[in-house]
Design a protein around this motif. Sequence first.
Motif, mmCIF file in Angstrom:
data_model
loop_
_atom_site.group_PDB
_atom_site.id
_atom_site.type_symbol
_atom_site.label_atom_id
_atom_site.label_comp_id
_atom_site.label_asym_id
_atom_site.label_seq_id
_atom_site.Cartn_x
_atom_site.Cartn_y
_atom_site.Cartn_z
ATOM 1 N N THR A 118 -3.044 -8.313 -2.987
ATOM 2 C CA THR A 118 -3.349 -6.944 -2.542
ATOM 3 C C THR A 118 -4.359 -6.290 -3.472
ATOM 4 O OG1 THR A 118 -1.106 -6.758 -1.657
ATOM 5 C CG2 THR A 118 -2.350 -4.727 -1.903
ATOM 6 N N TRP A 119 -4.211 -6.522 -4.753
ATOM 7 C CA TRP A 119 -5.171 -6.013 -5.763
ATOM 8 C C TRP A 119 -6.577 -6.540 -5.453
ATOM 9 C CZ3 TRP A 119 -4.319 -2.733 -9.848
ATOM 10 C CH2 TRP A 119 -5.300 -2.677 -10.855
ATOM 11 N N ARG A 177 -2.703 5.555 -3.371
ATOM 12 C CA ARG A 177 -2.429 6.030 -2.013
ATOM 13 C C ARG A 177 -2.633 7.538 -1.939
ATOM 14 N NH1 ARG A 177 3.602 6.362 0.563
ATOM 15 N NH2 ARG A 177 3.031 7.319 2.553
ATOM 16 N N TYR A 197 1.276 1.930 -3.539
ATOM 17 C CA TYR A 197 0.019 1.865 -4.296
ATOM 18 C C TYR A 197 -0.256 3.187 -5.009
ATOM 19 C CZ TYR A 197 -5.138 1.884 -4.725
ATOM 20 O OH TYR A 197 -6.435 1.991 -5.163
ATOM 21 N N LEU A 219 0.819 -1.213 0.000
ATOM 22 C CA LEU A 219 0.000 0.000 0.000
ATOM 23 C C LEU A 219 0.852 1.263 0.000
ATOM 24 C CD1 LEU A 219 -2.917 -1.009 2.404
ATOM 25 C CD2 LEU A 219 -2.975 -0.778 -0.079
#
Length: 427
Positions: A403-404, A117, A114, A111
């Motif tokens: 994570t996606w 973010r 990301y 993240l």
Amino acid sequence: MAMRGDPKQRRASASAPHGGAAHHVADKLRRHSTFLLLLLLLWFALSLYLFLSATPPPPRPAFLPSTSTPRPALRIYVYDLPARFNRHWVAADARCATHLFAAEVALHEALLAYAGRAARPDDATLFFVPVYVSCNFSTDNGFPSLSHARALLADAVDLVRAQMPYWNRSAGADHVFVASHDFGACFHPMEDVAIADGIPEFLKRSILLQTFGVQGTHVCQEADHVVIPPHVPPEVALELPEPEKAQRDIFAFFRGKMEVHPKNISGRFYSKKVRTELLQKYGRNRKFYLKRKRYGNYRSEMARSLFCLCPLGWAPWSPRLVESVLLGCIPVIIADDIRLPFPSVLQWLDISLQVAEKDVASLEMVLDHVVATNLTVIQKNLWDPVKRKALVFNRPMEEGDATWQVLRELEILLDRSQRRHVESWKR
């Protein structure tokens, strides 16, 4: 000289003016027709352009793989907490970032990189609170100890509340935590103790990313949550890039703890006695490769196996679920009522077998039936690279990875929450 009454001259003189007029009219009509045709073609081209430009492309679900990265829908602000809440734990013990509970570390790192973010908290849709509670390794047995978890999280929340206004405006409802251990945010490996303790009050309005999930109600999932996979090092996905080409000479494989008697301090059988029954029933069956001793290269055994047994431990889930899929070995899940991560992408019924805990005695018959009927179909589904990628926490995040998928589930959760809010407001 022609005579005045000559009929040929009269026809010629009479027809000359009318023939010229007809030719002139025909010529005008031809030019007018050409103009109309050009006008029609121009109108058709303009209409087609306006139609295509006004028609939106078909919607594509957010966070699904595509040829180009979509603009992130979620804006996540990651709190920069003091190192004692996270970074110091990794520095003290490298296992913190690699063991089965390490999703809390992997998600934090992913993240931070990301694209969605939020640089400023005022721009955020959600707030991520990075606290590593599974990194306190006990010196007695070497396993993570959760005895400090509640106090550490409470300290982090107090800090967030004191320094910024965002927790207070929603009572933490838009704040995200990771609870990647046996019974999630109940913070105890024994289910009865976990249920008695419950989720801390200060977390009950927040969103939890947890490995624990069961069908129906349970005290330890009484908060908005997303079921995530247990952490397996990303390099495992590279160990067998073409699982369909592996030589699978082991029929059914399991290596791990299998108690003959309840030796732990709880006085209870580990795995609700399922693993013990597996050993007693199939320990001498040559089709079953069951080992109680640890072996560092056990994944090479999984890569040789047709079926990988995934019985429950203290909790229903196991890292074997992820390892089996990554290595192309059909997971045989023996854990009643388990709820598995990312079902819309992974479609677990197509890539695994689920056997009831009470049916362990019939396990060999079940596996033989699969071999005789739909083994190749299950293997083909299991070896799909999209499914394997969905279980891996890459750093940085890659499109379609674990994570996606978490972000996709969070988006769905937020949408559902907003609909509930609107419906309650209408009432």
